[in-house]
Design an enzyme around this catalytic site. Structure first.
Site, PDB file in Angstrom:
ATOM      1  N   GLY A 171       3.069   2.458  10.337  1.00  0.00           N
ATOM      2  CA  GLY A 171       3.032   1.768  11.634  1.00  0.00           C
ATOM      3  C   GLY A 171       2.746   0.289  11.511  1.00  0.00           C
ATOM      4  N   ALA A 172       1.735  -0.042  10.714  1.00  0.00           N
ATOM      5  CA  ALA A 172       1.370  -1.445  10.514  1.00  0.00           C
ATOM      6  C   ALA A 172       0.514  -1.533   9.256  1.00  0.00           C
ATOM      7  CB  ALA A 172       0.595  -1.962  11.712  1.00  0.00           C
TER       8      ALA A 172
ATOM      9  N   GLU B 154       0.862  -1.176   0.000  1.00  0.00           N
ATOM     10  CA  GLU B 154       0.000   0.000   0.000  1.00  0.00           C
ATOM     11  C   GLU B 154       0.907   1.238   0.000  1.00  0.00           C
ATOM     12  OE1 GLU B 154      -2.717   0.511   3.297  1.00  0.00           O
ATOM     13  OE2 GLU B 154      -3.731   2.143   2.275  1.00  0.00           O
TER      14      GLU B 154
ATOM     15  N   HIS C 258      -6.901  -2.330  15.066  1.00  0.00           N
ATOM     16  CA  HIS C 258      -7.112  -1.577  13.822  1.00  0.00           C
ATOM     17  C   HIS C 258      -6.803  -2.454  12.602  1.00  0.00           C
ATOM     18  CE1 HIS C 258      -6.974   2.133  11.280  1.00  0.00           C
ATOM     19  NE2 HIS C 258      -6.112   1.394  10.582  1.00  0.00           N
ATOM     20  N   GLU C 259      -5.620  -3.056  12.603  1.00  0.00           N
ATOM     21  CA  GLU C 259      -5.237  -3.865  11.429  1.00  0.00           C
ATOM     22  C   GLU C 259      -6.154  -5.071  11.298  1.00  0.00           C
ATOM     23  OE1 GLU C 259      -3.391  -2.235   9.619  1.00  0.00           O
ATOM     24  OE2 GLU C 259      -2.602  -0.876  11.129  1.00  0.00           O
TER      25      GLU C 259
ATOM     26  N   GLU D  39     -10.018   3.809   6.098  1.00  0.00           N
ATOM     27  CA  GLU D  39      -9.256   4.291   7.259  1.00  0.00           C
ATOM     28  C   GLU D  39     -10.142   5.014   8.276  1.00  0.00           C
ATOM     29  OE1 GLU D  39      -6.637   3.037   7.910  1.00  0.00           O
ATOM     30  OE2 GLU D  39      -5.835   2.357   5.982  1.00  0.00           O
TER      31      GLU D  39
HETATM   32  N1  SER Z   1      -3.305   0.790   5.749  1.00  0.00           N
HETATM   33  C1  SER Z   1      -2.389   0.963   6.838  1.00  0.00           C
HETATM   34  C2  SER Z   1      -3.202   1.273   8.060  1.00  0.00           C
HETATM   35  O1  SER Z   1      -3.654   2.355   8.255  1.00  0.00           O
HETATM   36  C3  SER Z   1      -1.418   2.021   6.525  1.00  0.00           C
HETATM   37  O2  SER Z   1      -0.762   2.488   7.630  1.00  0.00           O
HETATM   38  O3  SER Z   1      -3.540   0.420   8.778  1.00  0.00           O
HETATM   39 ZN    ZN Z   2      -5.693   1.539   8.633  1.00  0.00          ZN
END
Ligand code: SER
Ligand code: ZN
Length: 594
Positions: free
Chosen positions: A267-268, A127, A303-304, A326
């Site tokens: 970050g992730a 990404e 989040h991920e 997001e």
């Molecule tokens: N897609 C990723 C996130 O926001 C990019 O940092 O989790």
């Molecule tokens: Zn994200």
């Protein structure tokens, strides 16, 4: 060669892809000097695009092309054109197989996009547009393909080979190498592709989904870090349960993996089934980690994970829609943190970030709408506006339509768009349909930048027990947007008397006032004492607010407002008032009272 002039990409220029990719089979041979990537793309013309003779154009960033074959026939130099960015084939059949062999050098890749080395491990970040550095592909989020990935590498140095989906086959070669084939049963855009190879160890666990399926959970790290993974694992399991209970979303593969990598820009990253994290966002143990870091790590793990639905199963049509995944996912992780920790503390943290970073962005030369109209470099659009203000926009929808309709809207959104690449407009439509509410004016939150200002005043008529609240909204100009139309703003509010909340009629002590016009007046009857308005409870909208509170008013709100956020906010406002007064006193040459 790169264009001398930067090229602006515009939302209004969006066109459907000319070609779809049904499947991609990748074969990646990792090497110290050269990594060989063979790919087999099953391509066909997109019937919806109606471009019957458009040439095939595939993205490919500085790839060293070995060979190219169409339906098994090797192509000669004159059959295609490659300029280091785009591979172009003028005449191709309606459906065909394109095979390519290319070479890349991940060990020299310092962009941290595409395939690169971080210490002794290979990993990827695709990404937004990193996949074009690995092989030729339509590198845009609206082309979803079934991926199969075979990874080949030296067995001693890279005992662990990871890809998206499920590992379906593995073997050992005579020359000291081994291989693993991964198949992902869910079609996905290439930005969600991931590959990892290294000498890694894992913390393993399992999770039984609501419908009774067992999912293997694995967190991969270098062996020195294995004692720092337990907390992330616990957070992952909590997040998986929460998404089932709050959104009805179950995990869909047999295995879910997290890899911690030292060199990692974002970050992730939510790659399907194989999330890749910067080590700082996953490793924790009580000997080295502060409480704030524990909370941050749990929030990022969640989040991920949540992206598996809000981002992966339903993805973005184009990068202008980045906030679709997001904003929604930040809102989801924020609610997860609120539910598993202190709701008020989480809200205070989120609002502090919004006020200090996002309001500054929205008030400066970088101000842009939650859904931008144009960009030059998409990597510059991973902003607090797209993420945090985007989350506030989703929160306001829930504020306006209510929690039940919001859940129905989210169910509808996921059911209707599963496996699709969609827009923020599709999200709002689902919310409108599920709630029966008209969100036409609300859509301005996606298209107008800037932080609105609410100027509030009031009057109290003791004889008639009548209270009136006047609210004017405005929004300063931002680059390219000199005039703003009024926003649809949910203003959650209550009236506070000497002993706490006053009744507002119909058994309520709190209401959401909806602002749609430049100015509104609201009238409340039967108010027995002069009240203090408690405005913007829970920070119900990302706005600035002005009301002439006296220090005594603020002290009362701090003491007896029923909303935790409002109590904190009153304290902040009072502190600023006191500091300002002291500054004025000092400026006038006097000494402030203690
Ligand atoms: N897609 C990723 C996130 O926001 C990019 O940092 O989790
Ligand atoms: Zn994200």
């Amino acid at each position: 060669m790169k264009d001398a002039q930067p090229r602006t990409i515009r939302l209004e220029d969006y066109r459907l892809p000319d070609f779809l990719v049904d499947s991609i089979e990748l074969h990646v041979e990792l090497g110290d000097e050269v990594t060989r990537v063979r790919s087999r793309l099953a391509l066909r013309r997109n019937p919806a695009a109606q471009t019957v003779d458009a040439p095939l154009r595939l993205d490919g960033q500085q790839l060293v092309l070995g060979s190219l074959a169409l339906d098994g026939r090797e192509l000669a130099q004159q059959d295609f054109h490659y300029d280091g960015e785009v591979l172009r084939l003028e005449r191709v059949p309606a459906a065909f197989v394109l095979q390519s062999e290319i070479e890349i050098q991940p060990q020299l890749n310092t962009a941290l996009e595409g395939l690169y080395r971080s210490r002794q491990m290979f990993c990827t970040q695709c990404e937004a547009e990193g996949f074009r550095r690995i092989t030729f592909f339509p590198d845009r989020p609206d082309v979803l393909a079934l991926f199969s990935t075979t990874i080949v590498a030296d067995r001693a140095r890279y005992p662990v080979l990871l890809g998206n989906g499920n590992d379906v086959e593995r073997g050992v070669l005579d020359d000291g190498r081994h291989w693993v084939r991964w198949e992902d049963p869910f079609p996905k855009p290439c930005y969600l592709f991931a590959l990892v190879a290294g000498n890694l160890e894992s913390l393993d666990d399992a999770f039984v989904t609501a419908s009774g399926r067992t999912v293997q959970l694995r967190i991969f790290v270098e062996s020195k870090d294995l004692d720092k993974c337990a907390f992330a694992m616990q957070a992952l399991k909590q997040a998986m349960r929460w998404d089932e209970q709050v959104y009805g979303r179950e995990y869909d593969l047999d295995v879910f993996m997290i890899v911690a990598v030292d060199d990692f820009n974002m970050g992730a990253m939510e790659n399907k089934g194989l999330n890749i994290f910067n080590t700082s966002c996953v490793l924790a143990n009580p000997a080295i980690t502060t409480d704030a870091s524990f909370q941050r790590i749990a929030g990022i793990v969640a989040h991920e994970y949540f992206h598996n639905w809000s981002g992966n199963r339903v993805t973005c049509r184009d990068w202008f829609q980045l906030s679709l995944k997001e904003g929604f996912t930040v809102f989801r992780d924020s609610e997860f943190s609120a539910d598993t920790g202190s709701r008020t503390v989480k809200r205070i943290e989120d609002v502090t970030l919004l006020r200090t970073s996002q309001f500054a962005e929205d008030g400066g030369p970088m101000a842009h709408p939650v859904r931008p109209e144009s960009y030059i470099e998409i990597n510059n659009f991973y902003t607090v506006t797209i993420y945090e203000k985007g989350a506030e926009v989703v929160r306001m929808i829930r504020e306006l339509i209510g929690a039940q309709a919001f859940r129905a809207g989210s169910d509808l959104y996921f059911a209707r768009h599963d496996g699709q690449a969609v827009t923020t407009e599709d999200f709002v439509c689902a919310m409108e349909e599920a709630s029966g509410r008209d969100l036409e004016q609300f859509r301005r939150w996606y298209t107008q930048a800037g932080t609105p200002l609410l100027a509030v005043s009031d009057e109290y008529d003791a004889a008639r027990k009548l209270y009136r609240l006047h609210v004017r909204q405005s929004c300063p100009p931002t680059p390219g947007q000199p005039e703003k139309a009024p926003f649809h703003i949910p203003l959650r509010f209550g009236l506070v008397g000497s002993d706490g909340d006053l009744a507002l009629g119909e058994g309520l002590t709190e209401r959401v006032l909806e602002l749609t016009e430049p100015s509104h007046s609201f009238e409340f009857t039967d108010i027995a004492q002069r009240p203090i308005p408690s405005l913007l409870r829970g920070f119900s909208a990302p706005v600035k607010l002005e009301y002439p509170y006296s220090p005594d008013d603020l002290a009362r709100l701090m003491q007896c407002d029923s909303d935790g956020f409002a109590r904190w906010d009153a304290g902040q406002t009072l502190a600023v008032q006191v500091l300002r007064a002291h500054i004025d006193t000092i400026a006038a040459g006097r000494t402030p009272a203690a």
